[in-house]
Design a protein around this motif. Structure first.
Motif, PDB file in Angstrom:
ATOM      1  N   HIS A 343       4.379 -28.852  -5.161  1.00 14.88           N
ATOM      2  CA  HIS A 343       4.904 -30.148  -5.920  1.00 14.88           C
ATOM      3  C   HIS A 343       5.852 -29.760  -7.073  1.00 14.88           C
ATOM      4  CE1 HIS A 343       0.778 -30.107  -7.338  1.00 14.88           C
ATOM      5  NE2 HIS A 343       1.760 -30.622  -8.575  1.00 14.88           N
ATOM      6  N   VAL A 344       5.371 -28.172  -7.475  1.00 11.74           N
ATOM      7  CA  VAL A 344       6.326 -27.487  -9.052  1.00 11.74           C
ATOM      8  C   VAL A 344       6.476 -26.670  -8.298  1.00 11.74           C
ATOM      9  CG1 VAL A 344       5.778 -25.679 -10.779  1.00 11.74           C
ATOM     10  CG2 VAL A 344       3.659 -27.416 -10.158  1.00 11.74           C
ATOM     11  N   ALA A 345       6.579 -26.407  -7.962  1.00  7.58           N
ATOM     12  CA  ALA A 345       8.016 -25.650  -7.182  1.00  7.58           C
ATOM     13  C   ALA A 345       8.899 -25.913  -5.799  1.00  7.58           C
ATOM     14  CB  ALA A 345       7.616 -24.266  -5.961  1.00  7.58           C
ATOM     15  N   LYS A 346       8.763 -27.081  -5.674  1.00  9.98           N
ATOM     16  CA  LYS A 346       9.307 -28.243  -5.077  1.00  9.98           C
ATOM     17  C   LYS A 346      10.451 -28.892  -6.298  1.00  9.98           C
ATOM     18  CE  LYS A 346       7.504 -29.323  -0.884  1.00  9.98           C
ATOM     19  NZ  LYS A 346       6.127 -29.676   0.235  1.00  9.98           N
ATOM     20  N   ARG A 347       9.845 -29.464  -6.645  1.00  9.02           N
ATOM     21  CA  ARG A 347      10.519 -29.733  -8.414  1.00  9.02           C
ATOM     22  C   ARG A 347      11.653 -28.589  -8.583  1.00  9.02           C
ATOM     23  NH1 ARG A 347       5.203 -32.076 -11.243  1.00  9.02           N
ATOM     24  NH2 ARG A 347       4.908 -34.274  -9.445  1.00  9.02           N
ATOM     25  N   LEU A 348      11.141 -27.048  -9.329  1.00  3.21           N
ATOM     26  CA  LEU A 348      11.905 -26.415  -9.815  1.00  3.21           C
ATOM     27  C   LEU A 348      13.210 -25.921  -8.069  1.00  3.21           C
ATOM     28  CD1 LEU A 348      11.214 -23.389 -11.131  1.00  3.21           C
ATOM     29  CD2 LEU A 348      12.935 -22.667  -8.988  1.00  3.21           C
ATOM     30  N   VAL A 349      12.601 -25.804  -7.156  1.00  5.42           N
ATOM     31  CA  VAL A 349      13.568 -25.979  -5.831  1.00  5.42           C
ATOM     32  C   VAL A 349      15.011 -27.051  -6.353  1.00  5.42           C
ATOM     33  CG1 VAL A 349      14.250 -25.468  -3.647  1.00  5.42           C
ATOM     34  CG2 VAL A 349      12.706 -24.527  -4.960  1.00  5.42           C
ATOM     35  N   GLU A 350      14.611 -28.164  -6.014  1.00  3.49           N
ATOM     36  CA  GLU A 350      15.423 -29.412  -6.415  1.00  3.49           C
ATOM     37  C   GLU A 350      17.032 -29.339  -7.073  1.00  3.49           C
ATOM     38  OE1 GLU A 350      17.371 -32.799  -5.103  1.00  3.49           O
ATOM     39  OE2 GLU A 350      16.246 -31.730  -4.155  1.00  3.49           O
ATOM     40  N   ARG A 351      15.994 -29.002  -8.545  1.00  4.16           N
ATOM     41  CA  ARG A 351      16.751 -28.572  -9.996  1.00  4.16           C
ATOM     42  C   ARG A 351      17.406 -27.855  -9.469  1.00  4.16           C
ATOM     43  NH1 ARG A 351      18.814 -32.084 -13.021  1.00  4.16           N
ATOM     44  NH2 ARG A 351      17.735 -31.004 -15.427  1.00  4.16           N
ATOM     45  N   VAL A 352      17.753 -26.156  -8.621  1.00  7.19           N
ATOM     46  CA  VAL A 352      18.186 -25.225  -8.570  1.00  7.19           C
ATOM     47  C   VAL A 352      19.910 -25.934  -7.509  1.00  7.19           C
ATOM     48  CG1 VAL A 352      18.732 -23.095  -7.677  1.00  7.19           C
ATOM     49  CG2 VAL A 352      16.235 -23.700  -8.755  1.00  7.19           C
ATOM     50  N   ARG A 353      18.748 -26.595  -6.594  1.00  9.01           N
ATOM     51  CA  ARG A 353      20.179 -27.634  -5.814  1.00  9.01           C
ATOM     52  C   ARG A 353      20.657 -28.028  -6.527  1.00  9.01           C
ATOM     53  NH1 ARG A 353      15.639 -28.829  -2.450  1.00  9.01           N
ATOM     54  NH2 ARG A 353      14.998 -27.478  -0.803  1.00  9.01           N
ATOM     55  N   GLN A 354      20.397 -28.849  -7.346  1.00  5.04           N
ATOM     56  CA  GLN A 354      21.091 -29.674  -8.382  1.00  5.04           C
ATOM     57  C   GLN A 354      21.981 -29.082  -9.312  1.00  5.04           C
ATOM     58  OE1 GLN A 354      18.530 -32.686 -10.543  1.00  5.04           O
ATOM     59  NE2 GLN A 354      17.903 -33.323  -8.081  1.00  5.04           N
ATOM     60  N   LEU A 355      21.584 -27.832  -9.405  1.00  6.77           N
ATOM     61  CA  LEU A 355      22.493 -27.535 -10.432  1.00  6.77           C
ATOM     62  C   LEU A 355      23.461 -25.758 -10.256  1.00  6.77           C
ATOM     63  CD1 LEU A 355      20.809 -27.919 -13.957  1.00  6.77           C
ATOM     64  CD2 LEU A 355      22.421 -28.521 -13.177  1.00  6.77           C
ATOM     65  N   THR A 356      23.078 -25.946  -9.083  1.00  6.37           N
ATOM     66  CA  THR A 356      23.765 -24.406  -8.458  1.00  6.37           C
ATOM     67  C   THR A 356      24.405 -24.726  -7.035  1.00  6.37           C
ATOM     68  OG1 THR A 356      22.001 -23.373  -7.489  1.00  6.37           O
ATOM     69  CG2 THR A 356      22.195 -23.023 -10.007  1.00  6.37           C
ATOM     70  N   LEU A 506      17.827 -15.643 -11.064  1.00 10.36           N
ATOM     71  CA  LEU A 506      19.107 -16.555 -10.160  1.00 10.36           C
ATOM     72  C   LEU A 506      19.828 -16.199 -10.456  1.00 10.36           C
ATOM     73  CD1 LEU A 506      17.274 -20.094 -10.560  1.00 10.36           C
ATOM     74  CD2 LEU A 506      17.474 -18.865  -8.660  1.00 10.36           C
ATOM     75  N   SER A 507      20.230 -15.218 -11.706  1.00 13.68           N
ATOM     76  CA  SER A 507      21.036 -14.439 -11.280  1.00 13.68           C
ATOM     77  C   SER A 507      22.443 -15.813 -12.723  1.00 13.68           C
ATOM     78  CB  SER A 507      22.472 -14.556 -10.681  1.00 13.68           C
ATOM     79  OG  SER A 507      21.991 -13.114 -10.455  1.00 13.68           O
ATOM     80  N   LEU A 508      22.014 -16.617 -13.138  1.00 11.23           N
ATOM     81  CA  LEU A 508      22.503 -18.485 -13.650  1.00 11.23           C
ATOM     82  C   LEU A 508      22.450 -17.549 -15.582  1.00 11.23           C
ATOM     83  CD1 LEU A 508      20.541 -20.928 -12.133  1.00 11.23           C
ATOM     84  CD2 LEU A 508      22.574 -19.419 -11.721  1.00 11.23           C
ATOM     85  N   PRO A 509      23.415 -18.263 -16.106  1.00  9.30           N
ATOM     86  CA  PRO A 509      23.244 -18.544 -17.474  1.00  9.30           C
ATOM     87  C   PRO A 509      23.263 -18.802 -17.996  1.00  9.30           C
ATOM     88  CG  PRO A 509      25.944 -19.150 -16.715  1.00  9.30           C
ATOM     89  CD  PRO A 509      24.376 -18.824 -15.320  1.00  9.30           C
ATOM     90  N   PRO A 510      22.437 -18.732 -19.330  1.00  7.14           N
ATOM     91  CA  PRO A 510      20.783 -18.923 -20.161  1.00  7.14           C
ATOM     92  C   PRO A 510      20.951 -20.830 -20.327  1.00  7.14           C
ATOM     93  CG  PRO A 510      22.181 -17.098 -21.187  1.00  7.14           C
ATOM     94  CD  PRO A 510      22.937 -17.633 -20.047  1.00  7.14           C
ATOM     95  N   GLU A 511      22.272 -21.481 -20.259  1.00  5.41           N
ATOM     96  CA  GLU A 511      22.402 -22.861 -20.928  1.00  5.41           C
ATOM     97  C   GLU A 511      21.997 -23.189 -19.284  1.00  5.41           C
ATOM     98  OE1 GLU A 511      24.751 -20.513 -20.744  1.00  5.41           O
ATOM     99  OE2 GLU A 511      25.277 -20.052 -22.904  1.00  5.41           O
ATOM    100  N   THR A 512      22.363 -22.859 -17.735  1.00  4.18           N
ATOM    101  CA  THR A 512      22.074 -23.600 -16.796  1.00  4.18           C
ATOM    102  C   THR A 512      19.781 -23.111 -16.076  1.00  4.18           C
ATOM    103  OG1 THR A 512      24.360 -22.407 -16.132  1.00  4.18           O
ATOM    104  CG2 THR A 512      22.336 -23.480 -14.662  1.00  4.18           C
ATOM    105  N   ALA A 513      20.023 -22.366 -16.739  1.00  3.62           N
ATOM    106  CA  ALA A 513      18.445 -21.728 -16.514  1.00  3.62           C
ATOM    107  C   ALA A 513      17.961 -22.678 -17.837  1.00  3.62           C
ATOM    108  CB  ALA A 513      18.387 -20.283 -17.030  1.00  3.62           C
ATOM    109  N   ARG A 514      18.100 -22.494 -18.584  1.00  2.22           N
ATOM    110  CA  ARG A 514      17.553 -23.659 -19.669  1.00  2.22           C
ATOM    111  C   ARG A 514      17.032 -25.334 -18.700  1.00  2.22           C
ATOM    112  NH1 ARG A 514      20.267 -22.239 -23.778  1.00  2.22           N
ATOM    113  NH2 ARG A 514      18.977 -21.352 -24.912  1.00  2.22           N
ATOM    114  N   GLU A 515      18.044 -26.188 -18.463  1.00  2.00           N
ATOM    115  CA  GLU A 515      18.137 -27.046 -17.758  1.00  2.00           C
ATOM    116  C   GLU A 515      17.211 -26.712 -17.046  1.00  2.00           C
ATOM    117  OE1 GLU A 515      21.889 -29.345 -17.014  1.00  2.00           O
ATOM    118  OE2 GLU A 515      23.151 -27.521 -17.594  1.00  2.00           O
ATOM    119  N   ILE A 516      17.363 -26.218 -16.570  1.00  2.30           N
ATOM    120  CA  ILE A 516      16.577 -25.641 -15.126  1.00  2.30           C
ATOM    121  C   ILE A 516      14.284 -26.690 -16.306  1.00  2.30           C
ATOM    122  CG2 ILE A 516      14.927 -24.694 -12.868  1.00  2.30           C
ATOM    123  CD1 ILE A 516      17.866 -24.021 -12.216  1.00  2.30           C
ATOM    124  N   ALA A 517      14.780 -25.347 -16.354  1.00  2.00           N
ATOM    125  CA  ALA A 517      13.593 -25.314 -17.274  1.00  2.00           C
ATOM    126  C   ALA A 517      12.805 -26.216 -17.945  1.00  2.00           C
ATOM    127  CB  ALA A 517      13.488 -23.425 -18.584  1.00  2.00           C
TER     128      ALA A 517
END
Length: 525
Positions: A343-356, A506-517
């Protein structure tokens, strides 16, 4: 109230047989004993003398020399059953046992269970259409005549078999009989046993047929009971708990299996080790006890598979040709999120879908219900997905029109990780390091069938360290593999500490990575 006549087939341990007979008959039940004629005469005489004064014990009128896979085993069972029917008119049920069996419930529980369940308990599956026979001879057990014992006279057995095959000397199953198969350990009602014995006297053609089938103890009673008794009055299972190893050998139970055995949904268990004196004593006392509550969790088989499987970590079949020859391609990037808490991985993946714009797929190699596009059938089952994993991933890359794809994996799937890292594509892995409370691990044990809602606390307490070690072992094994491009975020870390590994993965800018984290519910159980 139900009263049981036990049909005991045995060939060794005369002192143990005497103790078993005295223990089971002390509760008002009966026993009919067949002691193999191949065994020592002195051992048989010891049993007869020791039980001579017990009115609830009788013996088969004739001792038969028994051999594995032969008709002699059925013949011995019939002899002991006929003796029991004649000697014990009060018996309502007939329960087949071996000398290695012991009760795992009280007599009170067994009598109440049989009284409340007016049916026959016997495994009875269609011989030809079921997968009960895993390897070896199947239809040939029936259509050819087997006169010799495969273990004792192997050359004669196979020479006779091949001779019949070459000459086409097949035979038909009796027209009105549907051959069934199952375990030889059954519990039948008196009416059913009387019907079976009457059938044996009247249908000599069926008796002749089974006399020369191979391993008839797995088919004779199973076929006759299904032929004589309405289906609604048969429960297709045995009341004796038994398991087999990967090598087809019966699992033996020892002193430390007491709690596990009591929690299984059975009345007896086999095989109990001859040396398990403490277990035998405790189970013997249990049979005579009263007002005992038995919380049934029934996790024995899954727990056995889990524990024995720890010794075979990393063993895998050789790669198939479609695995070794196929490649995802140099230009593609496979992103793997590895986490034991799905469930933790699925939540992170869902945020990846939303932001990338990275296509992300949940645990498709672990959960068959994972949403996937129609890829021509390759995606329909877990077995197909795993077997054709590279082909499946290539099709998913093509379907999404992308060179980057994110997939969730359980850390136990080390073989998949190794296979993906062996590919020409760029593979990156993010491990999510979670904290595991005792409550979570016990919940995990229940979800995967290692424990039930009613598993006794003492069993859970012994199981918990093994599960915790198993989770830690999987993580250590991942790190010891020295995979390149492996990063890690941790539940115990701060959001800022998790930003850098996420951005790198994810090869993302720190700002996007921070939103996910910073997803506030990311690690919530």
């Amino acid at each position: 109230m139900a009263r049981i006549a036990f049909i005991l087939l045995c060939h060794k341990d005369p002192e143990g047989i005497v103790q078993q007979a005295e223990r089971l008959t002390a509760a008002g039940d009966f026993m009919s004993i067949h002691f193999d004629a191949r065994a020592k005469k002195a051992d048989y005489q010891l049993i007869r003398r020791a039980l001579a004064s017990n009115p609830n014990v009788t013996f088969a009128r004739r001792r038969i020399k028994c051999g594995w896979g032969e008709w002699s085993l059925v013949e011995a069972t019939l002899a002991a059953t006929e003796a029991a029917v004649a000697a014990f008119p009060q018996a309502t049920h007939f329960y087949m046992l071996s000398g290695d069996c012991m009760s795992i419930k009280s007599a009170e529980f067994a009598h109440e269970f049989l009284e409340a369940n007016d049916r026959d308990f016997i495994e009875s599956f269609d011989f030809l259409s079921s997968d009960w026979i895993k390897t070896g001879m199947k239809e040939d057990r029936l259509i050819y005549r087997h006169f010799f014992n495969e273990r004792g006279r192997k050359w004669w057995f196979y020479t006779s078999y091949e001779f019949q095959k070459r000459l086409g000397l097949t035979r038909k199953v009796p027209d009105d009989i549907q051959v069934m198969i199952g375990s030889q350990w059954w519990c039948l009602r008196r009416r059913t046993v009387e019907w079976v014995l009457k059938f044996c006297r009247e249908r000599r053609d069926v008796m002749r047929f089974f006399r020369t089938t191979w391993i008839p103890d797995e088919t004779f009673f199973q076929t006759l009971v299904r032929h004589l008794v309405p289906d609604a009055e048969i429960e297709t299972r045995t009341l004796t708990f038994l398991m087999f190893s990967d090598y087809g050998m019966p699992v033996t139970f020892y002193n430390d299996h007491y709690d596990l055995l009591l929690s299984q949904d059975y009345l007896f268990a086999r095989k109990i080790s001859v040396d398990a004196a403490e277990l035998k004593a405790r189970l013997g006392d249990l049979w005579a006890s009263e007002a005992v509550q038995f919380p049934i969790s029934n996790e024995g088989r899954s727990l056995y598979g889990f524990i024995t499987g720890r010794g075979r970590i990393g063993r895998r079949f050789a790669p198939r040709f479609w695995e070794t020859e196929a490649s995802l391609g140099h230009e593609r990037e496979l992103l793997l999120v590895v986490c034991k808490k799905w469930h933790v991985a699925k939540r992170l993946v869902e945020r990846v879908r939303q932001l990338t714009d990275i296509p992300a797929i949940d645990y498709m190699f672990n959960e068959e219900a994972t949403p996937l596009p129609d890829l021509g059938g390759i995606q329909t089952t877990l077995e197909k997905r795993t077997r054709h994993r590279r082909a499946l991933l290539r099709m998913l890359f093509d379907y999404h029109g992308t060179n980057r794809l994110l997939v969730c994996l359980d850390p136990a799937a080390i073989d998949l990780l190794q296979d993906f890292y062996a590919d020409r594509c760029v593979t990156r892995t993010l491990e999510i390091d979670c904290e595991f409370t005792d409550d979570y691990l016990l919940g995990h044990a229940r979800r995967v069938g290692l424990a039930g809602e009613r598993t006794p606390p003492e069993v859970l307490n012994r199981l918990l360290p093994t599960i915790r070690y198993d989770v830690r072992f999987e993580s250590d094994r991942l790190r010891d593999a020295n995979f390149p491009n492996l990063t890690r975020i941790r539940q115990a870390a701060t959001v800022e500490e998790n930003v850098a590994p996420l951005a790198s993965f994810l090869s993302l800018p720190p700002e996007t990575a921070r939103e996910i984290a910073a997803t506030h519910y990311l690690f919530t159980d």
